[in-house]
Design a protein around this motif. Structure first.
Motif, PDB file in Angstrom:
ATOM      1  N   TYR A  46       0.861  -1.192   0.000  1.00 31.74           N
ATOM      2  CA  TYR A  46       0.000   0.000   0.000  1.00 31.74           C
ATOM      3  C   TYR A  46       0.893   1.236   0.000  1.00 31.74           C
ATOM      4  O   TYR A  46       2.055   1.181   0.418  1.00 31.74           O
ATOM      5  CB  TYR A  46      -0.997  -0.007   1.153  1.00 31.74           C
ATOM      6  CG  TYR A  46      -0.429   0.082   2.544  1.00 31.74           C
ATOM      7  CD1 TYR A  46      -0.136   1.323   3.133  1.00 31.74           C
ATOM      8  CD2 TYR A  46      -0.215  -1.065   3.304  1.00 31.74           C
ATOM      9  CE1 TYR A  46       0.371   1.406   4.427  1.00 31.74           C
ATOM     10  CE2 TYR A  46       0.289  -0.993   4.596  1.00 31.74           C
ATOM     11  CZ  TYR A  46       0.578   0.248   5.151  1.00 31.74           C
ATOM     12  OH  TYR A  46       1.083   0.327   6.415  1.00 31.74           O
ATOM     13  N   HIS A  47       0.335   2.342  -0.507  1.00 31.65           N
ATOM     14  CA  HIS A  47       1.141   3.519  -0.829  1.00 31.65           C
ATOM     15  C   HIS A  47       0.519   4.819  -0.354  1.00 31.65           C
ATOM     16  O   HIS A  47      -0.664   4.881  -0.052  1.00 31.65           O
ATOM     17  CB  HIS A  47       1.284   3.645  -2.358  1.00 31.65           C
ATOM     18  CG  HIS A  47       1.762   2.402  -3.020  1.00 31.65           C
ATOM     19  ND1 HIS A  47       3.078   2.172  -3.299  1.00 31.65           N
ATOM     20  CD2 HIS A  47       1.080   1.291  -3.439  1.00 31.65           C
ATOM     21  CE1 HIS A  47       3.196   0.989  -3.881  1.00 31.65           C
ATOM     22  NE2 HIS A  47       2.004   0.435  -3.965  1.00 31.65           N
ATOM     23  N   ARG A  48       1.365   5.878  -0.372  1.00 33.10           N
ATOM     24  CA  ARG A  48       0.849   7.234  -0.235  1.00 33.10           C
ATOM     25  C   ARG A  48       0.175   7.608  -1.552  1.00 33.10           C
ATOM     26  O   ARG A  48       0.390   6.960  -2.564  1.00 33.10           O
ATOM     27  CB  ARG A  48       1.999   8.217   0.009  1.00 33.10           C
ATOM     28  CG  ARG A  48       2.614   8.118   1.374  1.00 33.10           C
ATOM     29  CD  ARG A  48       3.836   9.026   1.417  1.00 33.10           C
ATOM     30  NE  ARG A  48       4.565   8.831   2.644  1.00 33.10           N
ATOM     31  CZ  ARG A  48       4.344   9.547   3.760  1.00 33.10           C
ATOM     32  NH1 ARG A  48       3.440  10.501   3.758  1.00 33.10           N
ATOM     33  NH2 ARG A  48       5.044   9.304   4.848  1.00 33.10           N
ATOM     34  N   ASN A  50       0.620   9.914  -3.849  1.00 33.69           N
ATOM     35  CA  ASN A  50       1.350  10.235  -5.070  1.00 33.69           C
ATOM     36  C   ASN A  50       2.642   9.434  -5.232  1.00 33.69           C
ATOM     37  O   ASN A  50       3.645   9.946  -5.714  1.00 33.69           O
ATOM     38  CB  ASN A  50       1.661  11.731  -5.124  1.00 33.69           C
ATOM     39  CG  ASN A  50       0.386  12.546  -5.188  1.00 33.69           C
ATOM     40  OD1 ASN A  50      -0.509  12.239  -5.970  1.00 33.69           O
ATOM     41  ND2 ASN A  50       0.273  13.550  -4.332  1.00 33.69           N
ATOM     42  N   CYS A  51       2.584   8.175  -4.840  1.00 36.97           N
ATOM     43  CA  CYS A  51       3.781   7.341  -4.961  1.00 36.97           C
ATOM     44  C   CYS A  51       4.173   7.176  -6.425  1.00 36.97           C
ATOM     45  O   CYS A  51       3.326   6.942  -7.282  1.00 36.97           O
ATOM     46  CB  CYS A  51       3.525   5.977  -4.339  1.00 36.97           C
ATOM     47  SG  CYS A  51       4.935   4.868  -4.509  1.00 36.97           S
ATOM     48  N   SER A  52       5.482   7.273  -6.699  1.00 36.86           N
ATOM     49  CA  SER A  52       5.954   7.167  -8.092  1.00 36.86           C
ATOM     50  C   SER A  52       5.693   5.779  -8.675  1.00 36.86           C
ATOM     51  O   SER A  52       5.533   5.626  -9.881  1.00 36.86           O
ATOM     52  CB  SER A  52       7.451   7.475  -8.139  1.00 36.86           C
ATOM     53  OG  SER A  52       8.152   6.550  -7.330  1.00 36.86           O
ATOM     54  N   THR A  53       5.594   4.753  -7.818  1.00 38.26           N
ATOM     55  CA  THR A  53       5.431   3.397  -8.348  1.00 38.26           C
ATOM     56  C   THR A  53       3.988   3.095  -8.743  1.00 38.26           C
ATOM     57  O   THR A  53       3.723   2.072  -9.370  1.00 38.26           O
ATOM     58  CB  THR A  53       5.889   2.327  -7.326  1.00 38.26           C
ATOM     59  OG1 THR A  53       4.977   2.340  -6.231  1.00 38.26           O
ATOM     60  CG2 THR A  53       7.289   2.595  -6.841  1.00 38.26           C
ATOM     61  N   THR A  54       3.040   3.954  -8.363  1.00 39.69           N
ATOM     62  CA  THR A  54       1.635   3.667  -8.698  1.00 39.69           C
ATOM     63  C   THR A  54       1.087   4.634  -9.741  1.00 39.69           C
ATOM     64  O   THR A  54      -0.099   4.607 -10.055  1.00 39.69           O
ATOM     65  CB  THR A  54       0.732   3.739  -7.444  1.00 39.69           C
ATOM     66  OG1 THR A  54       0.789   5.072  -6.928  1.00 39.69           O
ATOM     67  CG2 THR A  54       1.160   2.765  -6.383  1.00 39.69           C
ATOM     68  N   PRO A  74       3.566  -2.028   3.748  1.00 40.85           N
ATOM     69  CA  PRO A  74       3.868  -0.640   3.380  1.00 40.85           C
ATOM     70  C   PRO A  74       4.927  -0.582   2.278  1.00 40.85           C
ATOM     71  O   PRO A  74       5.900  -1.335   2.313  1.00 40.85           O
ATOM     72  CB  PRO A  74       4.389  -0.030   4.687  1.00 40.85           C
ATOM     73  CG  PRO A  74       4.693  -1.173   5.590  1.00 40.85           C
ATOM     74  CD  PRO A  74       3.854  -2.329   5.144  1.00 40.85           C
ATOM     75  N   CYS A  75       4.704   0.293   1.316  1.00 40.70           N
ATOM     76  CA  CYS A  75       5.620   0.439   0.178  1.00 40.70           C
ATOM     77  C   CYS A  75       6.981   0.918   0.673  1.00 40.70           C
ATOM     78  O   CYS A  75       7.073   1.754   1.556  1.00 40.70           O
ATOM     79  CB  CYS A  75       5.024   1.436  -0.805  1.00 40.70           C
ATOM     80  SG  CYS A  75       6.161   1.992  -2.074  1.00 40.70           S
ATOM     81  N   ARG A  76       8.049   0.366   0.062  1.00 34.95           N
ATOM     82  CA  ARG A  76       9.381   0.750   0.510  1.00 34.95           C
ATOM     83  C   ARG A  76       9.857   2.047  -0.151  1.00 34.95           C
ATOM     84  O   ARG A  76      10.824   2.647   0.268  1.00 34.95           O
ATOM     85  CB  ARG A  76      10.383  -0.381   0.229  1.00 34.95           C
ATOM     86  CG  ARG A  76      10.408  -1.368   1.396  1.00 34.95           C
ATOM     87  CD  ARG A  76      11.394  -2.483   1.148  1.00 34.95           C
ATOM     88  NE  ARG A  76      10.808  -3.487   0.261  1.00 34.95           N
ATOM     89  CZ  ARG A  76      11.415  -4.628  -0.058  1.00 34.95           C
ATOM     90  NH1 ARG A  76      12.618  -4.885   0.410  1.00 34.95           N
ATOM     91  NH2 ARG A  76      10.826  -5.501  -0.832  1.00 34.95           N
ATOM     92  N   VAL A  77       9.144   2.465  -1.197  1.00 37.22           N
ATOM     93  CA  VAL A  77       9.526   3.696  -1.889  1.00 37.22           C
ATOM     94  C   VAL A  77       8.913   4.918  -1.202  1.00 37.22           C
ATOM     95  O   VAL A  77       9.611   5.854  -0.822  1.00 37.22           O
ATOM     96  CB  VAL A  77       9.106   3.644  -3.377  1.00 37.22           C
ATOM     97  CG1 VAL A  77       9.416   4.964  -4.079  1.00 37.22           C
ATOM     98  CG2 VAL A  77       9.805   2.488  -4.080  1.00 37.22           C
ATOM     99  N   CYS A  78       7.588   4.901  -1.028  1.00 38.88           N
ATOM    100  CA  CYS A  78       6.926   6.114  -0.508  1.00 38.88           C
ATOM    101  C   CYS A  78       6.777   6.101   1.019  1.00 38.88           C
ATOM    102  O   CYS A  78       6.373   7.097   1.610  1.00 38.88           O
ATOM    103  CB  CYS A  78       5.576   6.307  -1.191  1.00 38.88           C
ATOM    104  SG  CYS A  78       4.413   4.966  -0.902  1.00 38.88           S
ATOM    105  N   LYS A  79       7.069   4.949   1.648  1.00 37.10           N
ATOM    106  CA  LYS A  79       7.030   4.825   3.105  1.00 37.10           C
ATOM    107  C   LYS A  79       5.771   5.416   3.755  1.00 37.10           C
ATOM    108  O   LYS A  79       5.844   6.407   4.478  1.00 37.10           O
ATOM    109  CB  LYS A  79       8.281   5.465   3.716  1.00 37.10           C
ATOM    110  CG  LYS A  79       9.577   4.798   3.277  1.00 37.10           C
ATOM    111  CD  LYS A  79      10.760   5.358   4.051  1.00 37.10           C
ATOM    112  CE  LYS A  79      12.020   4.565   3.782  1.00 37.10           C
ATOM    113  NZ  LYS A  79      12.443   4.580   2.363  1.00 37.10           N
TER     114      LYS A  79
HETATM  115 ZN   LIG Z   1       4.670   3.563  -2.769  1.00 35.74          ZN
END
Ligand SMILES: [Zn+2]
Length: 258
Positions: A46-48, A50-54, A74-79
């Motif tokens: 799951y993401h914030r 505006n996560c770049s990966t989604t 929790p996504c490791r990119v957008c935390k």
């Molecule tokens: Zn994310």
């Protein structure tokens, strides 16, 4: 002396109340927004917002608690915000195939080899049956469960106040013919049980080719029931649209009252 008493009795100025409640309101708005996260049909994270990966995916907004309960990480990119899913909640549907956790994008893509096998032992109405699982389930799921099919709503047949609604009998008969005493496969989604204690499920027929929930809508025996979110919501809505345009079942000329 007199002056002191006066000062003590003086009420706090109104502006303090405004500041206090204003701050409380802002805090709750900010906190509330932080609870919302986004999932995609295929990923397990799951993401914030505006996560770049989604950015190129369709996202679904849910609360972080729901995401954790459903097994998303929790996504490791957008935390995004992290909460602990209570272990006993995860155990509610232990061992059951859940289309939301598997990230199944279409009801046609669900795998019956991973689902729990059951026999339909009783028929209630178009969208409700009773099943008996072949193996003993764990968690809050009993060997015999009344199932309310996810994402569909057939016209009532036995509603105490509304009586027999148009097409309710046909829908009920259709489900009875298709499912009673048959082997079926059961898949679950976001919510495990409803407030009446009924198991919320998709019912697949034994050959795995037919999802009865979808079939009911497709054949015009049911509406897509979209009040509560479920994995195949958009797909079921499209099935209803098609059934309406083809005037199937309850959308036919004889049943224009709905
Ligand atoms: Zn994310």
């Amino acid at each position: 002396m007199g002056d002191k008493t006066k000062t003590r009795k003086k009420k706090p100025p109104r502006v303090l109340f405004v500041i206090f409640f204003g701050a409380l309101f802002l805090a709750s708005a900010v906190f509330g927004a932080a609870q919302e996260v986004y999932t995609t049909p295929y990923g397990g994270s799951y993401h914030r917002e505006n996560c770049s990966t989604t950015s190129s995916s369709v996202t679904r907004k849910i609360t972080v608690q729901e995401a954790a309960l459903a097994g998303y990480k929790p996504c490791r990119v957008c935390k995004p915000l992290v909460v602990d899913a209570p272990a006993e909640k995860n155990a509610e549907a232990a061992g059951f195939y859940r289309v939301n956790i598997e990230g199944i994008s279409s009801y046609k893509a669900a795998e019956i080899s991973k689902m729990q096998k059951a026999v339909v032992t009783r028929h209630v109405d178009g969208d409700t049956v009773e099943v008996r699982f072949i193996s003993k389930p764990a968690g809050i799921i009993n060997q015999t469960e009344k199932i309310r099919m996810i994402g569909v709503d057939t016209p009532e047949t036995v509603h105490p106040k509304k009586g027999v609604e148009a097409f309710g009998k046909e829908a009920s008969e259709y489900t009875k013919r298709a499912l009673l005493n048959k082997n079926v496969y059961i898949a679950l989604d976001w919510d495990i049980k409803d407030k009446y204690g009924r198991l919320l499920a998709y019912i697949y027929t034994e050959d795995g080719k037919v999802c009865h929930n979808a079939k009911l809508i497709q054949e015009g025996y049911a509406h897509a029931y979209t009040i509560f979110p479920f994995q195949f919501l958009e797909e079921f809505k499209a099935l209803e649209k098609e059934a309406r345009s083809r005037k199937r079942g309850l959308w036919g000329d004889l049943h224009d009252n709905r």
